[in-house]
Design an enzyme around this catalytic site. Structure first.
Site, PDB file in Angstrom:
ATOM      1  N   GLU A   1       1.032  -1.249  -0.235  1.00 25.11           N
ATOM      2  CA  GLU A   1      -0.457   0.291   0.030  1.00 25.11           C
ATOM      3  C   GLU A   1       0.794   1.610   0.481  1.00 25.11           C
ATOM      4  OE1 GLU A   1      -3.793  -1.370   2.796  1.00 25.11           O
ATOM      5  OE2 GLU A   1      -1.915  -0.347   4.001  1.00 25.11           O
TER       6      GLU A   1
ATOM      7  N   THR B   1      -5.901  -0.290   2.802  1.00 26.11           N
ATOM      8  CA  THR B   1      -7.293  -0.854   2.187  1.00 26.11           C
ATOM      9  C   THR B   1      -8.602  -1.303   2.960  1.00 26.11           C
ATOM     10  OG1 THR B   1      -5.883  -2.803   2.777  1.00 26.11           O
ATOM     11  CG2 THR B   1      -5.786  -1.444   0.428  1.00 26.11           C
TER      12      THR B   1
ATOM     13  N   ASP C   1     -11.406  -2.697   8.490  1.00 23.80           N
ATOM     14  CA  ASP C   1     -10.565  -2.482   8.141  1.00 23.80           C
ATOM     15  C   ASP C   1      -9.511  -3.178   9.572  1.00 23.80           C
ATOM     16  OD1 ASP C   1      -9.699  -0.919  10.369  1.00 23.80           O
ATOM     17  OD2 ASP C   1      -8.829   0.749   8.819  1.00 23.80           O
TER      18      ASP C   1
ATOM     19  N   ASP D   1     -12.436  -5.537  -0.834  1.00 27.74           N
ATOM     20  CA  ASP D   1     -13.107  -6.967  -1.455  1.00 27.74           C
ATOM     21  C   ASP D   1     -14.885  -6.414  -0.724  1.00 27.74           C
ATOM     22  OD1 ASP D   1     -11.139  -7.048   1.215  1.00 27.74           O
ATOM     23  OD2 ASP D   1     -12.887  -7.519   1.453  1.00 27.74           O
TER      24      ASP D   1
HETATM   25  N1  FMC Z   1     -11.255  -6.774   6.648  1.00 28.90           N
HETATM   26  C1  FMC Z   1     -10.412  -6.286   7.363  1.00 28.90           C
HETATM   27  N2  FMC Z   1      -8.945  -6.037   7.102  1.00 28.90           N
HETATM   28  C2  FMC Z   1      -9.237  -5.656   5.531  1.00 28.90           C
HETATM   29  C3  FMC Z   1      -9.844  -5.897   4.573  1.00 28.90           C
HETATM   30  C4  FMC Z   1     -11.343  -6.928   5.154  1.00 28.90           C
HETATM   31  N3  FMC Z   1     -12.262  -7.574   4.623  1.00 28.90           N
HETATM   32  N4  FMC Z   1      -9.938  -5.836   3.317  1.00 28.90           N
HETATM   33  N5  FMC Z   1      -9.036  -5.347   3.327  1.00 28.90           N
HETATM   34  C5  FMC Z   1      -7.779  -4.835   5.027  1.00 28.90           C
HETATM   35  C6  FMC Z   1      -6.735  -4.160   5.213  1.00 28.90           C
HETATM   36  C7  FMC Z   1      -6.573  -4.269   6.558  1.00 28.90           C
HETATM   37  O1  FMC Z   1      -6.348  -3.042   7.496  1.00 28.90           O
HETATM   38  C8  FMC Z   1      -5.029  -4.623   7.133  1.00 28.90           C
HETATM   39  O2  FMC Z   1      -4.782  -3.698   6.765  1.00 28.90           O
HETATM   40  C9  FMC Z   1      -5.046  -5.521   5.429  1.00 28.90           C
HETATM   41  O3  FMC Z   1      -5.738  -4.904   4.686  1.00 28.90           O
HETATM   42  C10 FMC Z   1      -4.718  -6.727   5.421  1.00 28.90           C
HETATM   43  O4  FMC Z   1      -4.571  -7.743   6.116  1.00 28.90           O
END
Ligand code: FMC
Length: 397
Positions: free
Chosen positions: A166, A246, A330, A355
């Site tokens: 990132e 993300t 997150d 996602d």
């Molecule tokens: N759930 C939780 N975290 C993330 C996510 C999701 N569906 N999608 N992307 C993230 C972020 C988190 O903050 C972490 O830094 C990293 O991406 C996932 O390991």
């Protein structure tokens, strides 16, 4: 997770000068009247103060930030458990506090960090049959002003990120260089990394927790994020913090892959403590610093962010996320907000959706599939944000 190109390193020291001699102290606790933090401009200065809810905030109240604001302001928030009783009703029936003054603040989502204690706090409390020591005496009651940003244009911005993938595009875009070992602000042995440089009229520091020493992967999650944020804010005393990263998004709340959100509120979804008041502490809901002009000018989406230490979502997490009314999820945001609040530093949370949590695809698969492309969207969003911030005061955001 994919490999990132190596990041630049700089040997020449460029001391980053601190504006403040000592960091502000955390807010005292309160058990009497719910208090909230209010940011006001007085004679061009940006002040943070505590105000009893319902109390008149004085002649300059029309100058207030539209939605309050604060490091990550812990004022009344709609994030959090919805079981909050009315403010005039005691809620700790099982807690024999020994003091009639020991009434707990009941504002939904109000943070313990911005409340004051009663005049004579009890030495011990009885909770579920146990005699427990009461909390330590409060720090001196002075309420620190917000960092000096109010006086003039923002000059120091701290960007807190979790993953190298990132961060790399931003390090390259802003031509940041890695702080050499002799200039490190971090403890010896910590994997935490800092890149810095000047961009337009801003001094930028970008920090991340680095790779886990055992597993060699990015140290994502709340623990690392809190630690690196704490050490960085303490040493660098930024005017503004940007937590960029993300996140998962909920399509039922209007999120799509590639969307970039500003978080209006943050809360935790995996800190379940089913004891009165501890439950609210666990959720830790707080409003973020309101940046209405960034939102309007840069066309971000606005949503609530829920944070937990897992990429996936257990049924209990899901229940809490629903209660938190979150659009994005997150693993760092609420933790960074907690630390930013300790220092009374305004913090903004910018999250790009990799996602769809309530979609068909398995989260880990979709996350890895979209990480690179969504990181590009994050890069564009943070760049636009930094360009917007340049030359502005905190109160202009
Ligand atoms: N759930 C939780 N975290 C993330 C996510 C999701 N569906 N999608 N992307 C993230 C972020 C988190 O903050 C972490 O830094 C990293 O991406 C996932 O390991």
């Amino acid at each position: 997770m994919s490999e990132s190109p190596p990041l630049p390193h700089r040997d020449e020291p460029t001391p980053s000068k601190s504006r403040h001699d000592s960091p502000p102290k955390s807010s005292p606790l309160s058990t009497a009247l719910p208090l909230r933090h209010v940011y006001t401009r007085r004679r061009g200065h940006y002040h943070r103060s505590q105000v009893n809810q319902g109390e008149d905030m004085g002649p300059d109240k029309e100058e207030r930030q539209p939605t309050g604001g604060g490091a990550s302001q812990a004022a009344r928030s709609s994030v959090g458990p919805d079981s909050t009783p009315p403010a005039d009703q005691p809620i700790i029936s099982e807690m024999d506090t020994g003091s009639p003054l020991w009434r707990l603040s009941l504002g939904t989502g109000s943070s313990p960090t911005c409340q004051r204690r009663p005049a004579s706090p009890p030495r011990t409390i009885r909770l579920l049959g146990f005699e427990l020591p009461a909390m330590a005496p409060p720090p001196p009651s002075e309420q620190p002003d917000a960092p000096a940003a109010g006086a003039g244009a923002i000059s120091k911005v701290l960007i807190v990120m979790a993953m190298e993938t990132e961060a790399t595009p931003l390090v390259n875009k802003f031509r940041l260089v890695e702080a050499p070992a002799h200039e490190s602000i971090f403890p010896k042995g910590a994997t935490w990394t800092r890149f810095y440089g000047n961009y337009k009229d801003l001094h930028l520091d970008l920090v991340m927790p680095g790779k886990d020493v055992v597993f060699g992967v990015d140290s994502v999650g709340t623990v690392s994020a809190s630690l690196v944020a704490y050490a960085s804010i303490q040493a660098l005393k930024p005017d503004l913090i940007i937590n960029a990263g993300t996140a998962g998004g909920f399509k039922t709340k209007g999120a799509s892959v590639g969307d970039v959100f500003l978080a209006s509120d943050v809360a935790f979804h995996d800190r379940r403590i089913p004891i009165p008041v501890f439950d609210m502490y666990g959720v830790g809901a707080r409003k973020t610093f309101a940046a209405p002009n960034i939102l309007k000018e840069l066309n971000f989406k606005l949503g609530k962010l829920s944070t937990g230490d897992s990429l996936d979502m257990s049924p209990q997490d899901e229940e809490m996320i629903l209660k938190n009314d979150a659009t994005v999820k997150d693993m760092e945001g609420a933790a960074v907000a907690y630390v930013a609040d300790i220092f009374s530093t305004p913090a903004i949370f910018v999250k790009a959706v990799t996602d769809i949590v309530d979609g068909e695809k398995p989260t880990a698969e979709e996350f890895l599939q979209n990480l690179i492309s969504v990181t590009a969207a994050l890069d564009v969003a943070v760049t636009k944000m930094i360009d917007f911030i340049s030359g502005k005061r905190i109160t202009d955001l």
